[in-house]
Design a protein around this motif. Structure first.
Motif, PDB file in Angstrom:
ATOM      1  N   GLU A 107       0.846  -1.205   0.000  1.00 51.03           N
ATOM      2  CA  GLU A 107       0.000   0.000   0.000  1.00 51.03           C
ATOM      3  C   GLU A 107       0.881   1.256   0.000  1.00 51.03           C
ATOM      4  OE1 GLU A 107      -3.399  -0.020   0.191  1.00 51.03           O
ATOM      5  OE2 GLU A 107      -3.934   1.926   1.047  1.00 51.03           O
ATOM      6  N   ALA A 108       2.004   1.200   0.717  1.00 52.73           N
ATOM      7  CA  ALA A 108       2.922   2.342   0.803  1.00 52.73           C
ATOM      8  C   ALA A 108       4.284   1.829   1.248  1.00 52.73           C
ATOM      9  CB  ALA A 108       2.405   3.360   1.821  1.00 52.73           C
ATOM     10  N   VAL A 109       5.334   2.556   0.854  1.00 55.02           N
ATOM     11  CA  VAL A 109       6.680   2.171   1.319  1.00 55.02           C
ATOM     12  C   VAL A 109       7.338   3.354   2.005  1.00 55.02           C
ATOM     13  CG1 VAL A 109       7.148   0.329  -0.363  1.00 55.02           C
ATOM     14  CG2 VAL A 109       7.654   2.674  -0.963  1.00 55.02           C
ATOM     15  N   GLY A 110       8.084   3.082   3.066  1.00 53.66           N
ATOM     16  CA  GLY A 110       8.838   4.125   3.750  1.00 53.66           C
ATOM     17  C   GLY A 110      10.120   4.418   2.977  1.00 53.66           C
ATOM     18  N   GLU A 111      10.956   5.301   3.539  1.00 54.37           N
ATOM     19  CA  GLU A 111      12.245   5.584   2.897  1.00 54.37           C
ATOM     20  C   GLU A 111      13.155   4.371   3.005  1.00 54.37           C
ATOM     21  OE1 GLU A 111      13.786   9.105   4.728  1.00 54.37           O
ATOM     22  OE2 GLU A 111      11.950  10.210   4.234  1.00 54.37           O
ATOM     23  N   GLN A 112      14.148   4.328   2.129  1.00 55.41           N
ATOM     24  CA  GLN A 112      15.155   3.250   2.101  1.00 55.41           C
ATOM     25  C   GLN A 112      14.546   1.871   1.884  1.00 55.41           C
ATOM     26  OE1 GLN A 112      17.102   3.950   5.898  1.00 55.41           O
ATOM     27  NE2 GLN A 112      16.974   6.120   5.427  1.00 55.41           N
ATOM     28  N   VAL A 113      13.564   1.825   0.987  1.00 56.40           N
ATOM     29  CA  VAL A 113      13.006   0.519   0.602  1.00 56.40           C
ATOM     30  C   VAL A 113      12.960   0.470  -0.929  1.00 56.40           C
ATOM     31  CG1 VAL A 113      11.088  -1.100   0.892  1.00 56.40           C
ATOM     32  CG2 VAL A 113      11.583   0.545   2.696  1.00 56.40           C
ATOM     33  N   PRO A 114      14.151   0.335  -1.553  1.00 53.52           N
ATOM     34  CA  PRO A 114      14.173   0.428  -3.016  1.00 53.52           C
ATOM     35  C   PRO A 114      13.508  -0.760  -3.709  1.00 53.52           C
ATOM     36  CG  PRO A 114      16.353  -0.126  -2.158  1.00 53.52           C
ATOM     37  CD  PRO A 114      15.487   0.132  -0.972  1.00 53.52           C
ATOM     38  N   GLU A 115      13.412  -1.914  -3.021  1.00 55.46           N
ATOM     39  CA  GLU A 115      12.988  -3.143  -3.719  1.00 55.46           C
ATOM     40  C   GLU A 115      11.476  -3.319  -3.828  1.00 55.46           C
ATOM     41  OE1 GLU A 115      14.051  -2.773  -0.670  1.00 55.46           O
ATOM     42  OE2 GLU A 115      13.980  -4.580   0.541  1.00 55.46           O
ATOM     43  N   TRP A 116      10.681  -2.513  -3.096  1.00 57.14           N
ATOM     44  CA  TRP A 116       9.221  -2.698  -3.151  1.00 57.14           C
ATOM     45  C   TRP A 116       8.538  -1.474  -3.708  1.00 57.14           C
ATOM     46  CZ3 TRP A 116       8.001  -7.462  -3.008  1.00 57.14           C
ATOM     47  CH2 TRP A 116       8.716  -8.365  -2.214  1.00 57.14           C
ATOM     48  N   ARG A 117       7.457  -1.723  -4.512  1.00 59.16           N
ATOM     49  CA  ARG A 117       6.657  -0.637  -5.085  1.00 59.16           C
ATOM     50  C   ARG A 117       5.213  -0.826  -4.702  1.00 59.16           C
ATOM     51  NH1 ARG A 117       9.709   1.628  -9.398  1.00 59.16           N
ATOM     52  NH2 ARG A 117      11.478   0.282  -9.708  1.00 59.16           N
ATOM     53  N   VAL A 118       4.488   0.291  -4.649  1.00 56.85           N
ATOM     54  CA  VAL A 118       3.050   0.227  -4.376  1.00 56.85           C
ATOM     55  C   VAL A 118       2.416  -0.711  -5.406  1.00 56.85           C
ATOM     56  CG1 VAL A 118       0.907   1.574  -4.380  1.00 56.85           C
ATOM     57  CG2 VAL A 118       2.975   2.498  -3.307  1.00 56.85           C
ATOM     58  N   GLY A 119       1.567  -1.614  -4.942  1.00 62.57           N
ATOM     59  CA  GLY A 119       0.863  -2.537  -5.851  1.00 62.57           C
ATOM     60  C   GLY A 119       1.515  -3.903  -5.956  1.00 62.57           C
TER      61      GLY A 119
END
Ligand code: NAP
Length: 324
Positions: free
Chosen positions: A70-82
């Motif tokens: 649903e949402a990603v915090g900072e420093q999470v390059p590997e996951w995207r919304v959806g």
């Protein structure tokens, strides 16, 4: 968001549906919209207040779920919304769990869910499959060609263990205790299926192994079966105790003369490195279709109490999940 919360330890009725503020992911965290949450026996022990380590009250139960980012915090390059994901725990551990519409996870608790796997199946992955993998590979050191007895194969962990063992090239003898459970275990492809409610049901193992006994036993109810297990175990055999609800008397000579080992399995002891390895294997197995969780029953989130009653009754037939 809607979530189940527990304000006091006790019977299933303490699982109450509430409306809570929506959580936000911090740095290194991922917010997951839960499409299905897995119900595990350990959730019932924690809810009842009988487990070794307990969360502070009030808490949201559950460690397993699947859904979309649903949402990603900072420093999470590997996951995207959806992104489609399954989760293995939440950031606040047992205080803010998966029986909710939204769950906040550390980025390492989030794992890719292949399109061929439904959200309900994804909710059935974490504790059951990770435990089965830990028992079979990390503790019993299973090798292709060995023979494994999966004692209690109709439930969440058992079904996972049958699929993993077959994928690894083991011969599988598996037990269940109801018509439906026996059918499910047969459907998974177990080579021999035995009914653990029948008298002398392990007798065929002598012929099946030409008198040698099995190499490995995965045990879901050790307080009932451990003494019997030792009698059907081969030389250098390994028993991995996964489930236990009491005490039992055994004759250590049975271990001695086989130079056998009895090892405990406790998923919560797995190190971060071991968890990485476990989930790499599970993601691959889900993607190539060798792992395909079986859903026995679905309940609405509001019916969590009924799900907790059901999971402790005999007649397991795959996994129980909650659908928000
Ligand atoms: P589950 O879905 O409720 O399944 C329970 C299984 O136990 C069913 O296959 C059931 O078969 C079987 N069983 C019942 N009576 C039995 C008997 N006399 N002999 C052999 N098997 C019997 O639970 P689960 O999620 O698979 O978990 C299984 C056990 O492992 C639970 O005790 C759980 O707490 C424990 N566990 C431990 C860990 C760990 O880290 N150590 C992790 C996960 C789970 P029928 O219903 O067909 O009779």
């Amino acid at each position: 968001m809607k979530a189940i919360r527990v304000h006091q330890f006790g019977p299933p009725e303490v699982l109450q549906l509430e409306t809570l503020p929506e959580p936000m992911p911090g740095a290194g965290q991922v917010l997951v919209r839960v499409k299905a949450a897995g119900v595990n026996p350990v959730d019932t022990y924690i809810r009842a207040g009988t487990y070794g380590t307990l969360p502070a009250l009030p808490f949201i139960p559950g460690s397993d779920a699947a859904g979309v980012v649903e949402a990603v915090g900072e420093q999470v390059p590997e996951w995207r919304v959806g992104d489609r994901v399954y989760i293995g725990g939440t950031v606040a551990g047992r205080a803010h769990g998966a029986y909710a519409e939204l769950a906040v996870c550390d980025r390492r608790q989030v794992h890719r869910l292949n399109d061929r796997v439904s959200f309900e199946q994804g909710a059935a992955v974490n504790v059951p499959y990770a435990t089965a993998y830990r028992a079979l590979i990390q503790k019993a050191h299973a090798q292709p060609g060995e023979m494994v007895l999966i004692h209690g194969a109709s439930g969440g962990v058992g079904v996972a263990a049958v699929q993993l063992a077959l994928a690894l090239g083991l011969r599988v003898i598996a037990t269940a205790g109801s018509e439906r459970g026996l059918h499910i275990v047969r459907e998974q492809g177990a080579h021999v299926v035995l009914d653990h409610r029948q008298a002398n049901y392990l007798d065929p193992i002598a012929d099946l192994t030409a008198g040698r006994g099995v190499d490995i036993i995965l045990e879901m109810l050790a307080n009932v079966n451990l003494a019997l297990d030792l009698s059907v175990l081969g030389k250098n055999g390994r028993v991995a105790v996964i489930g236990n609800r009491g005490s039992i008397e055994i004759n250590p000579r049975e271990i001695m003369r086989r130079e056998a080992s009895v090892t405990g399995v406790f998923l919560f002891n797995a190190t971060p490195e071991e968890l990485l390895s476990i989930h790499a294997a599970l993601e691959a197995g889900l993607a190539n279709g060798t792992l395909h969780p079986v859903i026995g029953q679905q309940f609405a989130l509001a019916d969590a109490a009924r799900a907790h009653e059901t999971i402790l009754k005999p007649g397991a037939c795959g996994k129980i999940v909650l659908v928000p």
